[in-house]
Design a protein around this motif. Structure first.
Motif, PDB file in Angstrom:
ATOM      1  N   GLY A 125      40.815 -14.811 -45.893  1.00 30.97           N
ATOM      2  CA  GLY A 125      40.209 -16.108 -46.138  1.00 30.97           C
ATOM      3  C   GLY A 125      41.230 -17.225 -46.133  1.00 30.97           C
ATOM      4  O   GLY A 125      42.430 -17.005 -46.348  1.00 30.97           O
ATOM      5  N   HIS A 156      38.701 -16.602 -42.100  1.00 31.72           N
ATOM      6  CA  HIS A 156      37.385 -17.122 -42.447  1.00 31.72           C
ATOM      7  C   HIS A 156      37.507 -18.355 -43.337  1.00 31.72           C
ATOM      8  O   HIS A 156      38.293 -18.407 -44.273  1.00 31.72           O
ATOM      9  CB  HIS A 156      36.463 -16.039 -43.038  1.00 31.72           C
ATOM     10  N   ASN A 158      35.696 -20.786 -45.804  1.00 34.05           N
ATOM     11  CA  ASN A 158      34.561 -20.610 -46.714  1.00 34.05           C
ATOM     12  C   ASN A 158      34.648 -21.475 -47.974  1.00 34.05           C
ATOM     13  O   ASN A 158      34.533 -20.967 -49.099  1.00 34.05           O
ATOM     14  CB  ASN A 158      34.452 -19.145 -47.111  1.00 34.05           C
ATOM     15  N   GLN A 161      31.532 -21.137 -50.233  1.00 37.14           N
ATOM     16  CA  GLN A 161      31.484 -19.833 -50.889  1.00 37.14           C
ATOM     17  C   GLN A 161      32.471 -19.769 -52.054  1.00 37.14           C
ATOM     18  O   GLN A 161      32.126 -19.322 -53.154  1.00 37.14           O
ATOM     19  CB  GLN A 161      31.778 -18.708 -49.905  1.00 37.14           C
ATOM     20  N   GLU A 162      33.703 -20.217 -51.825  1.00 42.20           N
ATOM     21  CA  GLU A 162      34.710 -20.173 -52.891  1.00 42.20           C
ATOM     22  C   GLU A 162      34.295 -21.054 -54.066  1.00 42.20           C
ATOM     23  O   GLU A 162      34.513 -20.707 -55.226  1.00 42.20           O
ATOM     24  CB  GLU A 162      36.080 -20.614 -52.355  1.00 42.20           C
ATOM     25  N   GLU A 194      33.271 -19.194 -39.724  1.00 47.72           N
ATOM     26  CA  GLU A 194      32.647 -19.578 -40.979  1.00 47.72           C
ATOM     27  C   GLU A 194      32.009 -18.329 -41.572  1.00 47.72           C
ATOM     28  O   GLU A 194      32.218 -17.237 -41.079  1.00 47.72           O
ATOM     29  CB  GLU A 194      31.628 -20.692 -40.723  1.00 47.72           C
ATOM     30  N   VAL A 195      31.240 -18.487 -42.652  1.00 51.72           N
ATOM     31  CA  VAL A 195      30.698 -17.297 -43.321  1.00 51.72           C
ATOM     32  C   VAL A 195      29.193 -17.426 -43.571  1.00 51.72           C
ATOM     33  O   VAL A 195      28.676 -16.889 -44.534  1.00 51.72           O
ATOM     34  CB  VAL A 195      31.440 -17.006 -44.646  1.00 51.72           C
ATOM     35  N   GLN A 197      27.249 -20.564 -42.771  1.00 52.37           N
ATOM     36  CA  GLN A 197      26.691 -21.911 -42.799  1.00 52.37           C
ATOM     37  C   GLN A 197      27.056 -22.711 -41.559  1.00 52.37           C
ATOM     38  O   GLN A 197      26.525 -23.791 -41.342  1.00 52.37           O
ATOM     39  CB  GLN A 197      27.148 -22.639 -44.069  1.00 52.37           C
ATOM     40  N   ASN A 224      24.221 -15.430 -45.546  1.00 52.54           N
ATOM     41  CA  ASN A 224      24.840 -16.647 -46.064  1.00 52.54           C
ATOM     42  C   ASN A 224      25.602 -16.295 -47.338  1.00 52.54           C
ATOM     43  O   ASN A 224      24.998 -15.968 -48.365  1.00 52.54           O
ATOM     44  CB  ASN A 224      23.751 -17.696 -46.337  1.00 52.54           C
ATOM     45  N   SER A 226      27.378 -18.183 -49.319  1.00 47.97           N
ATOM     46  CA  SER A 226      27.179 -19.108 -50.424  1.00 47.97           C
ATOM     47  C   SER A 226      25.945 -18.699 -51.224  1.00 47.97           C
ATOM     48  O   SER A 226      25.948 -18.686 -52.459  1.00 47.97           O
ATOM     49  CB  SER A 226      27.021 -20.542 -49.897  1.00 47.97           C
TER      50      SER A 226
END
Length: 337
Positions: A125, A156, A158, A161-162, A194-195, A197, A224, A226
């Motif tokens: 990441g 990635h 993100n 997400q983080e 991306e992860v 989105q 997704n 997130s």
């Protein structure tokens, strides 16, 4: 005496006729169906191409998904075995657990299974790469790739997400700055994704002008992460931030961004290859989007492969074979509008 198979087939037609009624379901209007122009495709119909500097037998990519758990050990081995059998490329799940200890090394160590001739990419990441550079540990990245015999690194991106992850990392610098540091320091190929989105037009244009090996879309519409992190959060956190999981860009929107950048800035583009992912449910989606983008592209899936890899090697192989046969059928009879 009547043929038993013929009788069974006719009975099936009677029993299933109402289930096959499409009166309330319109046709897939993405394609022209041309049944007059070709015979059935043979199993030898060539789908091969060169991608990330290696030869693939089909334009399929196993997108990054899992690592660092007991179940990941068997899943990744099944995925790598299928890659070797069908000539596909594979991105490993996040290899972060290997940065500080090697207890879970065998979850990721699949080069001998997939073989030397197919692309295998490690995965970290943006927050981990930023941290490694800030603490003068960037050489750990090269050691990771060497240990896994990986062809390069998937990075990635993100931030959402983080931010939503209960134990998520803080990203102190714009990801473009960290990516630039990575590209300046190392010569191995880097794939950026991306992860779940996707990315907007400014991010896409900036990435296409950088010397990355490929961009994977991971658009809104598939798994997704997130949303996944919200499901792991407290009830209050879920309620407040639930709308964030709806933020993002579909694969169609991202392809329009890419095509626009390529049309306007063709001479400035350094990234020449795209992995289409995010909301691709089947071979028809993959075929359609590969035809719509004006760049060298293959399509990737994560949850689709994961579902069958979690079941058995046979189930996974049958799923991939069906994807390949479907692509052969689409290439023979379907023209994209």
């Amino acid at each position: 005496m009547p043929d038993i198979q013929e009788v069974d087939r006719k009975q099936d037609h009677i029993d299933l006729a109402f289930q096959a009624d499409m009166a309330n379901i319109g046709p897939d209007d993405r394609f022209y169906y041309e049944p007059m122009i070709a015979s059935h495709p043979s199993t030898g119909l060539n789908l091969g191409l060169t991608f990330l500097g290696k030869s693939l037998k089909a334009p399929l990519w196993i997108s990054s998904m899992t690592g660092g758990t007991e179940k990941a050990f068997s899943i990744n081995r099944r995925l790598a075995t299928s890659c070797a059998k069908f000539g596909l490329g594979m991105g490993l799940g996040s290899c972060r657990p290997l940065l500080d200890n090697l207890d879970r090394l065998q979850d990721f160590n699949v080069r001998e299974i997939i073989g030397a001739d197919l692309p295998l990419y490690a995965n970290l990441g943006i927050a981990q790469v930023e941290h490694l550079f800030d603490h003068d540990r960037q050489e750990d990245i090269q050691e990771l790739l060497d240990r896994l015999q990986a062809d390069g690194l998937i990075l990635h991106i993100n931030p959402l997400q983080e931010w939503l992850q209960p134990e998520g990392d803080f990203i102190a610098n714009p990801p473009l700055d960290t990516l630039a540091r990575l590209l300046d320091h190392f010569s191995f190929p880097v794939v950026v994704k991306e992860v779940g989105q996707g990315m907007g037009p400014q991010s896409i244009e900036a990435l296409l002008k950088m010397p990355i090996a490929a961009l994977e879309l991971a658009a809104h519409g598939g798994t997704n992460f997130s949303k996944l992190e919200l499901l792991r959060s407290t009830g209050v956190q879920q309620e407040i931030f639930e709308p964030v999981s709806g933020i993002g860009h579909s694969i169609g929107e991202m392809i329009s961004f890419i095509n626009d950048v390529l049309a306007r800035n063709g001479g400035d583009i350094k990234c020449k290859e795209i992995i289409l992912s995010g909301g691709i449910r089947n071979f028809l989606d993959g075929y359609y989007w590969m035809k719509k983008i004006n760049a060298s592209a293959i399509y990737g899936q994560a949850s689709g492969f994961l579902k069958y890899a979690n079941e058995s090697q046979e189930a996974l192989d049958n799923y991939i074979l069906s994807q390949i046969e479907g692509l052969q059928l689409a290439q023979t009879y379907l023209k994209v509008k």
